[in-house]
Design a protein around this motif. Structure first.
Motif: not given
Length: 119
Positions: A31-34, A38-46, A102-103, A109-113
């Motif tokens: 789940t990290s995005d060090s 940006d990642t493609d929409d299919s891999s973004v978890y909300v 945003l970064e 918050m420990g999440i990805s942009v």
């Protein structure tokens, strides 16, 4: 059922795997995005809770994530090195925070942009 090779535990329901429990380190790795890229929409978890906060309470991504993570505006501001008023401005629905903001927010918050934007 437990596989020792991968250290994964499966929780079964009527003989069918329903959940997979993985080591916390593996979860963080997945789940990290060090890179903060940006990642493609299919891999973004909300999480569903964040989506519900956004839809039901009419909150921005930043505000919904902050509330979901149980972080006050003051705490988020402290983590970001900005004022609480600046966080409040970023959370407005009509706000368009700069990429750098945003970064900083994502790291705080420990999440990805990508999880803070619908772009």
């Amino acid at each position: 059922m437990k596989t020792q090779d991968q250290n994964v535990q499966f929780i079964m329901n009527n003989g069918v795997p329903t959940f997979a429990v993985i080591p916390y380190e593996k979860y963080l790795e997945l789940t990290s995005d060090s890179s903060l890229s940006d990642t493609d929409d299919s891999s973004v978890y909300v999480p569903q809770e964040v989506a519900e906060l956004m839809l039901i309470n009419d909150l921005s991504f930043i505000a919904a994530w902050r509330k979901h993570l149980k972080i006050s505006q003051r705490e988020l501001a402290s983590r970001m090195g900005i004022t609480q008023a600046a966080v409040s401005q970023m959370e407005r629905l009509d706000a368009t925070p700069q990429r750098k903001s945003l970064e900083k927010c994502a790291v705080a918050m420990g999440i990805s942009v990508a999880q803070l934007s619908d772009d």
